[in-house]
Scaffold this motif. Structure first.
Motif, PDB file in Angstrom:
ATOM      1  N   VAL A 243      24.738  42.571 -18.342  1.00 48.84           N
ATOM      2  CA  VAL A 243      23.314  43.337 -18.826  1.00 48.84           C
ATOM      3  C   VAL A 243      24.030  45.276 -18.752  1.00 48.84           C
ATOM      4  N   PRO A 244      24.654  45.314 -18.024  1.00 51.40           N
ATOM      5  CA  PRO A 244      25.040  47.058 -18.474  1.00 51.40           C
ATOM      6  C   PRO A 244      25.704  46.952 -19.689  1.00 51.40           C
ATOM      7  N   LEU A 245      26.670  46.153 -20.139  1.00 46.97           N
ATOM      8  CA  LEU A 245      27.209  46.206 -21.274  1.00 46.97           C
ATOM      9  C   LEU A 245      25.996  45.747 -22.519  1.00 46.97           C
ATOM     10  N   MET A 246      25.139  45.326 -22.785  1.00 48.19           N
ATOM     11  CA  MET A 246      24.432  45.319 -23.538  1.00 48.19           C
ATOM     12  C   MET A 246      23.303  46.186 -23.249  1.00 48.19           C
ATOM     13  N   LYS A 247      23.109  46.858 -22.137  1.00 50.83           N
ATOM     14  CA  LYS A 247      22.200  48.497 -22.236  1.00 50.83           C
ATOM     15  C   LYS A 247      23.487  49.601 -23.262  1.00 50.83           C
ATOM     16  N   ASP A 248      24.482  49.251 -23.147  1.00 51.64           N
ATOM     17  CA  ASP A 248      25.536  50.387 -23.702  1.00 51.64           C
ATOM     18  C   ASP A 248      25.599  49.349 -25.395  1.00 51.64           C
ATOM     19  N   ASN A 249      24.265  48.465 -25.595  1.00 52.99           N
ATOM     20  CA  ASN A 249      25.000  48.140 -26.746  1.00 52.99           C
ATOM     21  C   ASN A 249      23.393  48.682 -27.658  1.00 52.99           C
ATOM     22  N   GLU A 250      23.966  49.230 -29.080  1.00 58.78           N
ATOM     23  CA  GLU A 250      23.116  50.321 -30.083  1.00 58.78           C
ATOM     24  C   GLU A 250      22.336  49.206 -30.414  1.00 58.78           C
ATOM     25  N   ASN A 251      22.976  47.596 -30.388  1.00 56.66           N
ATOM     26  CA  ASN A 251      21.877  46.559 -31.143  1.00 56.66           C
ATOM     27  C   ASN A 251      20.377  45.742 -29.803  1.00 56.66           C
ATOM     28  N   THR A 252      20.277  45.385 -30.926  1.00 55.30           N
ATOM     29  CA  THR A 252      18.808  44.125 -29.828  1.00 55.30           C
ATOM     30  C   THR A 252      19.593  43.124 -29.787  1.00 55.30           C
ATOM     31  N   CYS A 253      19.655  43.147 -27.955  1.00 54.86           N
ATOM     32  CA  CYS A 253      19.990  41.747 -27.725  1.00 54.86           C
ATOM     33  C   CYS A 253      19.721  40.794 -26.622  1.00 54.86           C
TER      34      CYS A 253
END
Length: 240
Positions: A122-132
């Motif tokens: 989840v922390p990596l996805m929060k940093d991802n600019e794309n919708t995950c």
């Protein structure tokens, strides 16, 4: 989501619907990190799927191993877009006969393993600019209790509650959370079930994988947070 070039993690990837999910994602152009305990099965799957599939021998009940793998694999230039929490197992018996190790194996794999994965991804996805997108594979047993399934029901009802809370927690971070509640699927799962056997009237892994792709490909501001799927006619062909 346009799945092309996305980075996906699939747990329980070595067989059954996990292998079908991996195949479907690779076919759509994703890079898949397939997690499972069986190195041999993962390597055979890689031979079929090619270089877009990365086998990762890993036990998802080992949170320290998960932490180390996530840290070694992902960074600011390589972030996961998709997490499919699929790994699971079932052990069936009357409650007084269910061994402690079977109860603990189901809770640790089916429920704790999802938490261990999400807390690091989840922390990596929060940093991802794309919708995950996170998809948790529960079971129809996460909605309906049945005799001799008390431990399995408990673990899958837990997945249901965790998924419901997580969807509400992450929706404003551009992270979708969906929970699948499949009925019987023709896989090796039923080899461990009392008085049950796999048969052709069960759902096919490839059909469930198509549903997964359809859910992933919805527009970014469109969420299917829960979906139940069953065979229309679940009876064994010999009973018809």
């Amino acid at each position: 989501m346009d799945i092309t070039s996305k980075i996906a993690i699939v747990t329980g990837a070595s067989s059954g619907i996990g292998a079908a999910f991996s195949q479907a994602l690779v076919d759509k152009g994703a890079t898949v990190y397939g997690l499972a305990r069986s190195t041999d099965k993962l390597q055979r799957l890689q031979q079929n799927l090619g270089k877009q599939f990365h086998p990762v021998p890993l036990d998802i009940t080992d949170h320290e191993a998960i932490d180390a793998w996530i840290q070694q694999t992902f960074n600011e230039t390589l972030e996961p877009d998709i997490l499919i929490n699929n790994a699971g197992l079932g052990r069936f018996a009357n409650v007084e006969n269910l061994p402690l190790e079977d109860w603990e194996a189901m809770i640790n794999t089916n429920l704790s393993g999802i938490f261990y994965m999400c807390r690091k991804v989840v922390p990596l996805m929060k940093d991802n600019e794309n919708t995950c997108h996170i998809i948790n594979i529960a079971s129809i047993a996460g909605k309906v209790g049945n005799p001799q399934l008390s431990g399995y029901n408990a673990s899958k009802f837990g997945v249901r509650g965790f998924s419901e809370a997580l969807f509400k927690e992450l929706r404003y971070d551009k992270i979708k959370v969906s929970c699948f509640y499949p009925g019987s699927i023709q896989t090796g799962f039923f080899s461990n079930a009392n008085d049950s056997e796999s048969h052709a009237n069960m759902m096919q892994p490839e059909d469930v994988a198509r549903v997964l792709i359809n859910v992933l490909e919805t527009p970014d501001n469109f969420l299917i947070n829960a979906i139940t799927m069953r065979p229309l006619n679940p009876k064994h062909p010999e009973e018809l």
